[in-house]
Design an enzyme around this catalytic site. Sequence first.
Site, PDB file in Angstrom:
ATOM      1  N   LYS A 285       3.245   1.718 -12.246  1.00 23.60           N
ATOM      2  CA  LYS A 285       2.161   1.266 -13.139  1.00 23.60           C
ATOM      3  C   LYS A 285       1.886   2.200 -14.319  1.00 23.60           C
ATOM      4  O   LYS A 285       2.502   2.053 -15.364  1.00 23.60           O
ATOM      5  CB  LYS A 285       0.888   1.018 -12.322  1.00 23.60           C
ATOM      6  CG  LYS A 285       1.151   0.008 -11.184  1.00 23.60           C
ATOM      7  CD  LYS A 285      -0.027  -0.826 -10.814  1.00 23.60           C
ATOM      8  CE  LYS A 285       0.241  -1.669  -9.593  1.00 23.60           C
ATOM      9  NZ  LYS A 285       0.010  -3.078  -9.708  1.00 23.60           N
TER      10      LYS A 285
ATOM     11  N   TYR B 118      -0.529  -2.577   0.791  1.00 23.68           N
ATOM     12  CA  TYR B 118       0.606  -3.296   0.202  1.00 23.68           C
ATOM     13  C   TYR B 118       1.536  -2.262  -0.433  1.00 23.68           C
ATOM     14  O   TYR B 118       1.079  -1.341  -1.102  1.00 23.68           O
ATOM     15  CB  TYR B 118       0.112  -4.283  -0.863  1.00 23.68           C
ATOM     16  CG  TYR B 118       1.216  -5.000  -1.612  1.00 23.68           C
ATOM     17  CD1 TYR B 118       2.027  -5.930  -0.958  1.00 23.68           C
ATOM     18  CD2 TYR B 118       1.466  -4.750  -2.966  1.00 23.68           C
ATOM     19  CE1 TYR B 118       3.045  -6.600  -1.643  1.00 23.68           C
ATOM     20  CE2 TYR B 118       2.478  -5.412  -3.651  1.00 23.68           C
ATOM     21  CZ  TYR B 118       3.253  -6.336  -2.988  1.00 23.68           C
ATOM     22  OH  TYR B 118       4.262  -6.990  -3.659  1.00 23.68           O
TER      23      TYR B 118
ATOM     24  N   ASP C 201       1.841   6.214  -1.023  1.00 28.23           N
ATOM     25  CA  ASP C 201       2.169   5.230  -2.055  1.00 28.23           C
ATOM     26  C   ASP C 201       1.048   5.251  -3.092  1.00 28.23           C
ATOM     27  O   ASP C 201      -0.030   4.712  -2.878  1.00 28.23           O
ATOM     28  CB  ASP C 201       2.329   3.843  -1.430  1.00 28.23           C
ATOM     29  CG  ASP C 201       2.722   2.794  -2.464  1.00 28.23           C
ATOM     30  OD1 ASP C 201       2.794   3.147  -3.660  1.00 28.23           O
ATOM     31  OD2 ASP C 201       2.938   1.635  -2.081  1.00 28.23           O
TER      32      ASP C 201
HETATM   33  N1  PLP Z   1       2.743  -0.147  -4.012  1.00 34.13           N
HETATM   34  C1  PLP Z   1       1.475  -0.397  -4.358  1.00 34.13           C
HETATM   35  C2  PLP Z   1       0.393   0.462  -3.804  1.00 34.13           C
HETATM   36  C3  PLP Z   1       1.167  -1.439  -5.228  1.00 34.13           C
HETATM   37  O1  PLP Z   1      -0.102  -1.673  -5.562  1.00 34.13           O
HETATM   38  C4  PLP Z   1       2.226  -2.227  -5.749  1.00 34.13           C
HETATM   39  C5  PLP Z   1       1.935  -3.344  -6.657  1.00 34.13           C
HETATM   40  O2  PLP Z   1       0.836  -3.706  -6.926  1.00 34.13           O
HETATM   41  C6  PLP Z   1       3.528  -1.924  -5.367  1.00 34.13           C
HETATM   42  C7  PLP Z   1       3.752  -0.876  -4.499  1.00 34.13           C
HETATM   43  C8  PLP Z   1       4.662  -2.711  -5.908  1.00 34.13           C
HETATM   44  O3  PLP Z   1       4.802  -2.461  -7.279  1.00 34.13           O
HETATM   45  P1  PLP Z   1       5.525  -3.513  -8.231  1.00 34.13           P
HETATM   46  O4  PLP Z   1       4.622  -4.698  -8.333  1.00 34.13           O
HETATM   47  O5  PLP Z   1       5.689  -2.769  -9.529  1.00 34.13           O
HETATM   48  O6  PLP Z   1       6.834  -3.843  -7.616  1.00 34.13           O
END
Ligand code: PLP
Length: 433
Positions: free
Chosen positions: A267, A144, A239
């Site tokens: 985060k 994700y 990511d």
């Molecule tokens: N990338 C990863 C690996 C994530 O776990 C998340 C959210 O959990 C995101 C991107 C998106 O982040 P946000 O919820 O702050 O938009």
Amino acid sequence: MKQERSKRLFEEALELFPGGVSSPVRAFRSVHGTPLFIASGKGSHITDEDGNTFLDFCCSWGPLIHGHADDRVIKAVSDALQKGTSFGTPTKFENALAKLILSNHPYVEQIRFVSSGTEAVMSAIRLARGYTGKNKIIKFEGCYHGHSDGLLVKAGSGLVTFGETSSKGIPKAIADETIVIGLDAEDALHTALDMYGADTACVIIEPVPANNGLLLQRPAFLQSLRAACTKHKVLLLFDEVISGFRIGFTGATGYYDVQPDIITLGKIIGGGLPVGAFAANKEIMQCISPAGAVYQAGTLSGNPLSMSAGIAQLEACLTSGFYTELENKTDRFLQPIKQHIQKEDLPLRIQHIGSIFWFAFEAKEAIRRADQIDPSSMRYFKEMHSALLERGIYLGPSGYEVGFVSSAHSDAELADAAHTIMEVLSLICSEAH
Ligand code: PLP
């Protein structure tokens, strides 16, 4: 467990918000009951509006590596707050957080702050496209990356597929720019790059996939991914919105010692306030506006409150031995549960890395790909979730989500929790499923 107030608030919320929430997983659709409305948190615990207190393993989905309302974070944010919430100008806080990150993270040279993980990934993809002049991206099933259009796609059938949208509202033309392959699938990776490498800007992966269970990858797979991207002149994007500063200060990049071209973060760097970031070497980052022609901007980017929280959190992460102790503590917590599972021959495994863990029900071997998870196995998690809530333990309300241990969780609390989890596992596994 009293739930009157949470229930009443949720009924009200259902009138105010679609599904009653500001973000879907919170709605408790995959578990029993309705969402608990949390009133406060301190250290390892959260307290709901009915006065129930829980040991929290969700930790706001990962940001709170030092637990709730950490004194250092609260002081830093309060001090900044007295001086104003936002100016739309540069502030010294951005420099301080950037210096803290860049001087301790040898894999990147420049950074840009944004306001969420989604925004970080969306901008990083644009950067990869701008830098390479190519359009397609390759992603992995089960990873994700936030909810921007090109990333809300799932695999179709077959080894290498064009993405099928996993949400309405995404033009097919956009989904067609995303190619989806399975994790841990070297053949598919090489096929995809042989077929589309010349048109592909980047391959994006969660190097520690933690949004569809915890699908730990073989280091050799990440290494061959790096080599294949280099061969095809495709950027590699890690990511690290979850894994960054979680499994070590340099995240999965440092843990596996694989150099990506761009890293996305979020985060933990915001200490529980809205934040995201992307970072790379200077040559790539210089493509970003106003230095370069790839446009990216944000009214609240580098917000002084988020930056201050991030500085306080990351300074605490840099204390000597911090990550080793957090990992050891997590091991001490999980070890007895693993032994119990083995001794009682219960139908699950625990997969974990650093301070992240996941209960993989009905898994007979290490799970590395999304398609190894049988959706029907989630029935165990559903029972486990409510049995643990009743006993004062809060897990994120989905069996596909991982749990987090923070430095605020004490050994004694974790030992008690382990005991409760073992009792609940025996109970739910012995009932007919
Ligand atoms: N990338 C990863 C690996 C994530 O776990 C998340 C959210 O959990 C995101 C991107 C998106 O982040 P946000 O919820 O702050 O938009």
